[in-house]
Design an enzyme around this catalytic site. Structure first.
Site, PDB file in Angstrom:
ATOM      1  N   SER A  13       0.845  -1.191   0.000  1.00  0.00           N
ATOM      2  CA  SER A  13       0.000   0.000   0.000  1.00  0.00           C
ATOM      3  C   SER A  13       0.882   1.244   0.000  1.00  0.00           C
ATOM      4  O   SER A  13       2.006   1.213   0.521  1.00  0.00           O
ATOM      5  CB  SER A  13      -0.887   0.023   1.243  1.00  0.00           C
ATOM      6  OG  SER A  13      -1.617   1.244   1.336  1.00  0.00           O
ATOM      7  N   TYR A  44      -1.468  -0.584  11.147  1.00  0.00           N
ATOM      8  CA  TYR A  44      -1.748  -0.953   9.754  1.00  0.00           C
ATOM      9  C   TYR A  44      -0.684  -0.393   8.820  1.00  0.00           C
ATOM     10  O   TYR A  44      -0.121  -1.118   7.991  1.00  0.00           O
ATOM     11  CB  TYR A  44      -3.129  -0.447   9.329  1.00  0.00           C
ATOM     12  CG  TYR A  44      -3.381  -0.656   7.862  1.00  0.00           C
ATOM     13  CD1 TYR A  44      -3.726  -1.904   7.378  1.00  0.00           C
ATOM     14  CD2 TYR A  44      -3.256   0.401   6.946  1.00  0.00           C
ATOM     15  CE1 TYR A  44      -3.926  -2.119   6.019  1.00  0.00           C
ATOM     16  CE2 TYR A  44      -3.456   0.200   5.594  1.00  0.00           C
ATOM     17  CZ  TYR A  44      -3.799  -1.060   5.140  1.00  0.00           C
ATOM     18  OH  TYR A  44      -3.988  -1.262   3.786  1.00  0.00           O
TER      19      TYR A  44
END
Length: 260
Positions: free
Chosen positions: A137, A150
């Site tokens: 990501s 995260y």
């Protein structure tokens, strides 16, 4: 076309994972798909409509037992493509989070993913053939205030993918890192982030993200950041100080920042 080839896709019940599985099915791959929810069976039924063989495993990939169960479900068949997409998110301030949920993010995004890649990757290296796609990501480029664990997990995956690709250079095994930005999936609802700016903002289309990632994997490309806006963000993240990035991320992910 990839008739007769076999792909394993994790986190394939919804979102980017399901779209990646659709890409594989359309390209002629037989599939083994996995997720930690019964919806994986519904996804399998739909994917069989493309004509290939599709098996589904409902397994908790945050555990070694769940990964072993998925690996056993390959039944010794050669895995031509591993799309390691399973991942979970978690919003709110780190000290306010339930640690069991914190650990699940780490165990799913990092431990389970790395263990699965270790098992399947060794098989690929012995054959000197195979493709691995890791869903990282652009979140891995910036300190994730109010998404600290995260973003940290995605920073690990982004880094890990580049390192593994270099280690496998000269073999027939390729490693591709798909690095999307905020994407229209169940992610933000499941991460309890629907009261945040990023949770309520317009997001990228999951099908488009998956298509770009699949094509990059099939061409052996090392990495792909999807979307012009995300490419700009990733470039900026490489030059701004970490403290500035953390403050910027707070504006997106802090509870109560949702746009009305």
């Amino acid at each position: 076309m990839s008739q007769g080839q076999f792909a394993v896709v994790t986190g394939a019940s919804t979102g980017i994972g399901l779209e990646l599985a659709r890409c594989c099915a359309r390209a002629g791959f037989d599939l083994l798909i996995a997720a930690d929810e019964p919806a994986i069976e519904t996804a399998a039924e739909e994917l069989r409509g493309h004509g290939g063989k599709v098996d589904a495993v409902d397994a908790d990939l945050s555990t070694t037992e769940g990964v072993d169960r998925l690996y056993a479900a390959t039944k010794g068949r050669r895995v031509d493509a591993l799309l390691a997409n399973a991942g979970v998110g978690l919003g709110h301030a780190f000290l306010d989070q339930d640690f069991n949920r914190v650990r699940r993010v780490i165990d799913t995004n990092i431990t389970g993913t790395v263990y699965l890649i270790h098992r399947v990757g060794n098989d690929m290296r012995r054959r000197n053939a195979g493709c691995i796609l890791i869903t990282g990501s652009i979140a891995g480029f910036m300190p994730g205030s109010f998404q600290a664990v995260y973003n940290g997990s995605k920073a690990f995956l982004d880094s890990f993918s580049f390192a593994l690709r270099e280690e496998l250079r000269g073999t027939g095994v390729t490693v591709t890192c798909l690095m999307p930005g905020a994407t229209e999936t169940e992610f933000f609802r499941r991460a309890d982030m629907m009261d945040t700016s990023v949770g309520t903002a317009k997001k990228d289309d999951a099908a488009g993200v998956a298509k770009a990632g699949f094509e990059a994997m099939m061409s052996g490309k090392g990495d792909i950041v999807t979307g012009i806006k995300n490419n700009i963000q990733s470039a900026v993240a490489n030059v701004l100080p970490a403290g500035v990035l953390a403050r910027q991320h707070r504006k997106m992910a802090e509870p109560g920042t949702a746009k009305s």
